[in-house]
Design an enzyme around this catalytic site. Structure first.
Site, PDB file in Angstrom:
ATOM      1  N   ASP A   1       0.873  -1.156   0.000  1.00  0.00           N
ATOM      2  CA  ASP A   1       0.000   0.000   0.000  1.00  0.00           C
ATOM      3  C   ASP A   1       0.929   1.231   0.000  1.00  0.00           C
ATOM      4  OD1 ASP A   1      -2.382   1.576   0.528  1.00  0.00           O
ATOM      5  OD2 ASP A   1      -1.606   1.782   2.556  1.00  0.00           O
ATOM      6  N   LEU A   2       0.405   2.392  -0.341  1.00  0.00           N
ATOM      7  CA  LEU A   2       1.267   3.582  -0.384  1.00  0.00           C
ATOM      8  C   LEU A   2       1.068   4.494   0.834  1.00  0.00           C
ATOM      9  CD1 LEU A   2       3.270   5.386  -2.019  1.00  0.00           C
ATOM     10  CD2 LEU A   2       1.272   6.450  -3.059  1.00  0.00           C
ATOM     11  N   ASP A   3      -0.081   5.174   0.864  1.00  0.00           N
ATOM     12  CA  ASP A   3      -0.329   6.149   1.933  1.00  0.00           C
ATOM     13  C   ASP A   3      -0.374   5.445   3.291  1.00  0.00           C
ATOM     14  OD1 ASP A   3      -0.681   8.454   0.261  1.00  0.00           O
ATOM     15  OD2 ASP A   3      -2.656   7.707  -0.281  1.00  0.00           O
TER      16      ASP A   3
ATOM     17  N   THR B   1       1.546  10.134   4.185  1.00  0.00           N
ATOM     18  CA  THR B   1       0.642  11.087   3.540  1.00  0.00           C
ATOM     19  C   THR B   1      -0.756  11.017   4.155  1.00  0.00           C
ATOM     20  OG1 THR B   1       0.616   9.405   1.835  1.00  0.00           O
ATOM     21  CG2 THR B   1       1.684  11.468   1.278  1.00  0.00           C
TER      22      THR B   1
ATOM     23  N   LYS C   1      -9.214   5.713   5.775  1.00  0.00           N
ATOM     24  CA  LYS C   1      -7.922   5.237   5.263  1.00  0.00           C
ATOM     25  C   LYS C   1      -8.126   4.113   4.253  1.00  0.00           C
ATOM     26  CE  LYS C   1      -4.914   6.614   9.052  1.00  0.00           C
ATOM     27  NZ  LYS C   1      -4.057   6.171  10.161  1.00  0.00           N
TER      28      LYS C   1
ATOM     29  N   ARG D   1     -11.323   8.414  -3.036  1.00  0.00           N
ATOM     30  CA  ARG D   1     -11.666   9.822  -2.791  1.00  0.00           C
ATOM     31  C   ARG D   1     -13.187  10.027  -2.703  1.00  0.00           C
ATOM     32  NH1 ARG D   1      -9.022  13.542  -7.119  1.00  0.00           N
ATOM     33  NH2 ARG D   1      -7.323  12.103  -6.665  1.00  0.00           N
TER      34      ARG D   1
ATOM     35  N   SER E   1      -2.453   0.725  -4.452  1.00  0.00           N
ATOM     36  CA  SER E   1      -2.917   1.915  -3.733  1.00  0.00           C
ATOM     37  C   SER E   1      -4.249   2.402  -4.282  1.00  0.00           C
ATOM     38  CB  SER E   1      -1.870   3.031  -3.877  1.00  0.00           C
ATOM     39  OG  SER E   1      -2.398   4.257  -3.422  1.00  0.00           O
ATOM     40  N   ALA E   2      -5.077   2.916  -3.382  1.00  0.00           N
ATOM     41  CA  ALA E   2      -6.356   3.507  -3.806  1.00  0.00           C
ATOM     42  C   ALA E   2      -6.155   4.898  -4.384  1.00  0.00           C
ATOM     43  CB  ALA E   2      -7.297   3.580  -2.605  1.00  0.00           C
ATOM     44  N   SER E   3      -4.965   5.439  -4.228  1.00  0.00           N
ATOM     45  CA  SER E   3      -4.745   6.848  -4.599  1.00  0.00           C
ATOM     46  C   SER E   3      -4.549   7.048  -6.100  1.00  0.00           C
ATOM     47  CB  SER E   3      -3.523   7.389  -3.856  1.00  0.00           C
ATOM     48  OG  SER E   3      -3.273   8.711  -4.285  1.00  0.00           O
ATOM     49  N   LYS E   4      -5.177   8.104  -6.607  1.00  0.00           N
ATOM     50  CA  LYS E   4      -4.964   8.495  -7.999  1.00  0.00           C
ATOM     51  C   LYS E   4      -3.699   9.332  -8.131  1.00  0.00           C
ATOM     52  CE  LYS E   4      -9.737   8.118  -9.407  1.00  0.00           C
ATOM     53  NZ  LYS E   4     -10.980   8.712  -9.795  1.00  0.00           N
ATOM     54  N   ASN E   5      -3.078   9.646  -7.011  1.00  0.00           N
ATOM     55  CA  ASN E   5      -1.834  10.433  -7.014  1.00  0.00           C
ATOM     56  C   ASN E   5      -0.600   9.567  -6.771  1.00  0.00           C
ATOM     57  OD1 ASN E   5      -3.050  13.158  -7.216  1.00  0.00           O
ATOM     58  ND2 ASN E   5      -3.976  12.587  -5.253  1.00  0.00           N
TER      59      ASN E   5
ATOM     60  N   LYS F   1     -10.901  -0.532  -2.353  1.00  0.00           N
ATOM     61  CA  LYS F   1     -10.772  -1.370  -1.159  1.00  0.00           C
ATOM     62  C   LYS F   1     -12.014  -1.119  -0.289  1.00  0.00           C
ATOM     63  CE  LYS F   1      -5.786  -0.457  -1.247  1.00  0.00           C
ATOM     64  NZ  LYS F   1      -4.658   0.254  -0.611  1.00  0.00           N
TER      65      LYS F   1
ATOM     66  N   GLU G   1      -0.270  -3.248   4.669  1.00  0.00           N
ATOM     67  CA  GLU G   1      -1.369  -2.284   4.725  1.00  0.00           C
ATOM     68  C   GLU G   1      -1.435  -1.532   6.058  1.00  0.00           C
ATOM     69  OE1 GLU G   1      -3.885  -0.661   3.643  1.00  0.00           O
ATOM     70  OE2 GLU G   1      -4.080  -1.355   1.590  1.00  0.00           O
ATOM     71  N   ASP G   2      -1.975  -0.322   5.992  1.00  0.00           N
ATOM     72  CA  ASP G   2      -2.189   0.442   7.237  1.00  0.00           C
ATOM     73  C   ASP G   2      -3.674   0.718   7.474  1.00  0.00           C
ATOM     74  OD1 ASP G   2      -2.544   2.355   5.147  1.00  0.00           O
ATOM     75  OD2 ASP G   2      -2.353   3.937   6.660  1.00  0.00           O
TER      76      ASP G   2
HETATM   77  P1  B16 Z   1      -6.429  10.127  -3.734  1.00  0.00           P
HETATM   78  P2  B16 Z   1      -3.648   4.056  -0.074  1.00  0.00           P
HETATM   79  C1  B16 Z   1      -5.570   5.913  -0.169  1.00  0.00           C
HETATM   80  O1  B16 Z   1      -4.254   5.507  -0.454  1.00  0.00           O
HETATM   81  C2  B16 Z   1      -5.625   6.708   1.116  1.00  0.00           C
HETATM   82  O2  B16 Z   1      -5.372   5.879   2.230  1.00  0.00           O
HETATM   83  C3  B16 Z   1      -6.994   7.321   1.280  1.00  0.00           C
HETATM   84  O3  B16 Z   1      -7.027   8.124   2.437  1.00  0.00           O
HETATM   85  C4  B16 Z   1      -7.342   8.163   0.044  1.00  0.00           C
HETATM   86  O4  B16 Z   1      -8.653   8.679   0.134  1.00  0.00           O
HETATM   87  C5  B16 Z   1      -7.221   7.269  -1.207  1.00  0.00           C
HETATM   88  O5  B16 Z   1      -5.920   6.729  -1.288  1.00  0.00           O
HETATM   89  C6  B16 Z   1      -7.485   8.054  -2.472  1.00  0.00           C
HETATM   90  O6  B16 Z   1      -6.437   8.965  -2.630  1.00  0.00           O
HETATM   91  O7  B16 Z   1      -7.415  11.153  -3.292  1.00  0.00           O
HETATM   92  O8  B16 Z   1      -4.995  10.604  -3.698  1.00  0.00           O
HETATM   93  O9  B16 Z   1      -6.798   9.482  -5.044  1.00  0.00           O
HETATM   94  O10 B16 Z   1      -3.583   4.023   1.416  1.00  0.00           O
HETATM   95  O11 B16 Z   1      -4.572   3.029  -0.695  1.00  0.00           O
HETATM   96  O12 B16 Z   1      -2.272   4.100  -0.720  1.00  0.00           O
HETATM   97 MG    MG Z   2      -2.841   3.229   3.260  1.00  0.00          MG
END
Ligand code: B16
Ligand code: MG
Length: 223
Positions: free
Chosen positions: A13-15, A21, A49, A53, A118-122, A149, A173-174
């Site tokens: 996982d990333l964040d 972050t 977490k 988004r 990671s769920a993040s688009k960044n 997730k 994972e966190d």
């Molecule tokens: P973004 P992970 C997740 O990243 C975060 O834990 C979560 O808080 C966030 O809403 C999600 O990514 C979407 O992120 O807004 O940057 O697309 O923990 O799956 O790496």
């Molecule tokens: Mg995470």
């Protein structure tokens, strides 16, 4: 711990696992929540977490007992991301969480396959800022999945891309959503953080500094 030996793949996982972050997501969401007249607490933020988004905003609105029209909903998503991107602007390799780079280097040397889930688009932007992109043979992020997730899609796409059976994958994972996603995908879930916060994980370590070289050697099949 020889039962660990079968694992050939590490999905990170990333964040909150590679970089902290998670605290910036919290700050950005807190601002949006306050615009909805709601004071988002740290405890409530735990439920966000690992959550995408838009699903995060849906949960905040449920907590606040508030409804938004589609235009305002989309505007808030854009604003949250702009605030978040501003907060992570200064991210550098110094922000990699302790023990993570050493673990990545050890796994790479011993030919363990490494992927990001990671769920993040960044995620790509953040990996670049941390100068960690070359470690990852597969990067599955929020742009690559339809279901967030706790659905296992993000990790199953990772194991598929790396051509490793899910049962031979370890997910770090966190978040509870991420642990549930890993278990739903038939993988071993290692939680990072306070063990009292999580359920259903296979193992829990407070951080990567606790996951020393000897433990990693027990977990993975080293070549
Ligand atoms: P973004 P992970 C997740 O990243 C975060 O834990 C979560 O808080 C966030 O809403 C999600 O990514 C979407 O992120 O807004 O940057 O697309 O923990 O799956 O790496
Ligand atoms: Mg995470």
């Amino acid at each position: 711990m020889t039962k660990f030996k079968k694992h050939q793949c590490a999905l990170f996982d990333l964040d909150g696992v590679i970089v902290d972050t998670a605290k910036y997501h919290f700050l950005a969401w807190k601002k949006i929540a306050s615009q909805c007249g709601y004071d988002l607490t740290k405890e409530e933020n735990e439920q966000l977490k690992g959550v995408s988004r838009s699903d995060s905003l849906i949960r905040i609105l449920e907590m606040a007992g508030k409804r938004l029209d589609k235009t305002t909903f989309d505007t808030y998503l854009i604003q949250k991301n702009e605030d978040y991107l501003h907060l992570i602007q200064e991210l550098t390799p110094n922000d990699i969480l302790p023990g993570v780079k050493r673990a990545l280097e050890l796994l790479k040397v011993h030919k363990v396959k490494i992927g990001l889930g990671s769920a993040s688009k960044n995620a790509l932007l953040i990996l670049e800022k941390l100068e960690l992109t070359p470690f990852f043979e597969a990067i599955i992020d929020g742009n690559a999945v339809e279901k967030g997730k706790p659905h296992p899609e993000v990790f199953l796409k990772g194991s598929d891309a790396l051509k490793v059976d899910p049962a031979a994958c370890v997910v770090f994972e966190d978040s509870q959503a991420g642990i549930d996603a890993a278990k739903a995908g038939g993988m071993t879930a290692i939680a990072l953080g306070d063990e009292n916060v999580f359920q259903h994980m296979d193992y829990c370590y407070s951080d990567f500094e606790c996951l020393d070289d000897a433990i990693l050697q027990d977990i993975f099949y080293f070549i």
